[in-house]
Motif scaffolding. Sequence first.
Motif, PDB file in Angstrom:
ATOM      1  N   TYR A   1      34.329  34.282  17.543  1.00  0.00           N
ATOM      2  CA  TYR A   1      34.980  33.843  18.766  1.00  0.00           C
ATOM      3  C   TYR A   1      34.818  34.899  19.853  1.00  0.00           C
ATOM      4  O   TYR A   1      34.755  36.099  19.576  1.00  0.00           O
ATOM      5  CB  TYR A   1      36.474  33.591  18.521  1.00  0.00           C
ATOM      6  N   HIS A   2      34.791  34.429  21.090  1.00  0.00           N
ATOM      7  CA  HIS A   2      34.750  35.354  22.216  1.00  0.00           C
ATOM      8  C   HIS A   2      36.130  35.954  22.493  1.00  0.00           C
ATOM      9  O   HIS A   2      36.233  37.070  23.004  1.00  0.00           O
ATOM     10  CB  HIS A   2      34.246  34.637  23.474  1.00  0.00           C
ATOM     11  N   GLN A   3      37.148  35.198  22.140  1.00  0.00           N
ATOM     12  CA  GLN A   3      38.511  35.651  22.441  1.00  0.00           C
ATOM     13  C   GLN A   3      39.481  34.996  21.470  1.00  0.00           C
ATOM     14  O   GLN A   3      39.250  33.884  21.001  1.00  0.00           O
ATOM     15  CB  GLN A   3      38.877  35.276  23.878  1.00  0.00           C
ATOM     16  N   SER A   4      40.562  35.692  21.157  1.00  0.00           N
ATOM     17  CA  SER A   4      41.613  35.124  20.317  1.00  0.00           C
ATOM     18  C   SER A   4      42.966  35.397  20.962  1.00  0.00           C
ATOM     19  O   SER A   4      43.150  36.401  21.659  1.00  0.00           O
ATOM     20  CB  SER A   4      41.573  35.701  18.902  1.00  0.00           C
TER      21      SER A   4
ATOM     22  N   ALA B   1      40.375  31.686  29.489  1.00  0.00           N
ATOM     23  CA  ALA B   1      39.214  31.319  28.673  1.00  0.00           C
ATOM     24  C   ALA B   1      38.397  30.228  29.358  1.00  0.00           C
ATOM     25  O   ALA B   1      37.152  30.249  29.325  1.00  0.00           O
ATOM     26  CB  ALA B   1      39.675  30.856  27.296  1.00  0.00           C
ATOM     27  N   VAL B   2      39.070  29.264  29.974  1.00  0.00           N
ATOM     28  CA  VAL B   2      38.354  28.221  30.708  1.00  0.00           C
ATOM     29  C   VAL B   2      37.582  28.837  31.868  1.00  0.00           C
ATOM     30  O   VAL B   2      36.416  28.492  32.122  1.00  0.00           O
ATOM     31  CB  VAL B   2      39.339  27.144  31.205  1.00  0.00           C
ATOM     32  N   SER B   3      38.198  29.779  32.574  1.00  0.00           N
ATOM     33  CA  SER B   3      37.514  30.460  33.679  1.00  0.00           C
ATOM     34  C   SER B   3      36.308  31.242  33.182  1.00  0.00           C
ATOM     35  O   SER B   3      35.243  31.240  33.816  1.00  0.00           O
ATOM     36  CB  SER B   3      38.487  31.401  34.397  1.00  0.00           C
ATOM     37  N   ALA B   4      36.462  31.900  32.035  1.00  0.00           N
ATOM     38  CA  ALA B   4      35.354  32.678  31.484  1.00  0.00           C
ATOM     39  C   ALA B   4      34.169  31.789  31.112  1.00  0.00           C
ATOM     40  O   ALA B   4      33.013  32.212  31.178  1.00  0.00           O
ATOM     41  CB  ALA B   4      35.824  33.470  30.270  1.00  0.00           C
ATOM     42  N   SER B   5      34.454  30.542  30.718  1.00  0.00           N
ATOM     43  CA  SER B   5      33.363  29.639  30.337  1.00  0.00           C
ATOM     44  C   SER B   5      32.490  29.267  31.523  1.00  0.00           C
ATOM     45  O   SER B   5      31.329  28.876  31.353  1.00  0.00           O
ATOM     46  CB  SER B   5      33.936  28.367  29.701  1.00  0.00           C
ATOM     47  N   LEU B   6      33.035  29.394  32.748  1.00  0.00           N
ATOM     48  CA  LEU B   6      32.254  29.060  33.944  1.00  0.00           C
ATOM     49  C   LEU B   6      31.188  30.103  34.236  1.00  0.00           C
ATOM     50  O   LEU B   6      30.184  29.815  34.891  1.00  0.00           O
ATOM     51  CB  LEU B   6      33.190  28.924  35.148  1.00  0.00           C
TER      52      LEU B   6
ATOM     53  N   GLN C   1      29.626  31.828  31.826  1.00  0.00           N
ATOM     54  CA  GLN C   1      28.864  32.091  30.603  1.00  0.00           C
ATOM     55  C   GLN C   1      27.932  30.926  30.311  1.00  0.00           C
ATOM     56  O   GLN C   1      28.305  29.758  30.461  1.00  0.00           O
ATOM     57  CB  GLN C   1      29.824  32.291  29.423  1.00  0.00           C
ATOM     58  N   LYS C   2      26.754  31.244  29.881  1.00  0.00           N
ATOM     59  CA  LYS C   2      25.807  30.226  29.456  1.00  0.00           C
ATOM     60  C   LYS C   2      26.137  29.821  28.026  1.00  0.00           C
ATOM     61  O   LYS C   2      26.234  30.659  27.134  1.00  0.00           O
ATOM     62  CB  LYS C   2      24.376  30.765  29.536  1.00  0.00           C
TER      63      LYS C   2
END
Length: 331
Positions: free
Chosen positions: A56-59, A79-84, A86-87
């Motif tokens: 996982y990227h984050q927990s 986490a949702v913001s980080a997905s924007l 990240q590929k």
Amino acid sequence: MKGISHFISGVAVASCFPWAVAAALEKNPAYFILGAAFGILPDTIDFKFYRFFYRYHQSITPDPRRPDPQAIADRIAEAVSASLDQKGMFRLKINTLRLSADQWRQFRIRFDPQRQGVEVELGPVVTTGQLPVPGSFPEADAAKGWARLAAPIEETYEAVTTVDIFDGPAFGFEQDADGRVNIHFLPWHRSWTHSLVLGAALAAPMAAWLGWRAGIVAFCAYAIHILEDQLGFMGSNLFAPFTKRRLKGLHWMRSGDALPNFATVWFCCMLVFWNCYRIIPDPTYHFGFIRLMLYGFVAPLGLYGLLHFLLNRKSLAREPIDSANEWGEGF
């Protein structure tokens, strides 16, 4: 579906092949054992092996003594913001709130596409049997947290997840071509392990070792597991590695629903009985397949369904997804 349903489905598939039944009558149950093993193999790989190696990227690990629903909601929004940025998929693990050996603080996570946000609501303390502890409900003003998400979201499963006992859920956040963030529940489950291509690849060594008949039984048992899972909500990645994402399920049932699991097990028992009966040279009683299913499956299942409806018609509203019950890895 539950493990016992997949297990008996694999046995039923094996019984459909005349050579498997003939071998069993000669005291060789190898085909039936092979069908049972391959019938439950996809979930065995997922739950007993793959999930422990998934990264996982984050927990998120909330404080069990002072749980803060707002902090949990904020971390999910991050986490949702980080997905924007990240590929590919951003993978998030949310841990449970364990208070003691037999007590857990329940909470619910609800994604709201209309309001573009996520809500976290604390629930009561529950036992490992998921029974609420009297007087353990939190105060209303401290029970909820809300955070706005940085992008529109698209649900691929269900909006509400209940978290209480054992292991917590995981989510995968992935931006699509339209700028929305797709939310994948348990991204490690029903991915490459639930592929018809993998089923064929695993059946090939069985064919080389035990003969082509064993290979056919193994593949069909593996395939029936995957096709049964398509009836639910999560779906499967049917053609990995040629495809990368799970196809949506038909949403006909949940893996923990009692009636579909019971009906599957009972139907498979009837099918195994019929496949064994039909090769008896001179049976004492004579009946056809339709008659057997009418009296042995349809009638008792219909009676059960009617009684279930009459006794539970006042409480037929579905509860939100309960992670511990929905994963379905156990018998």
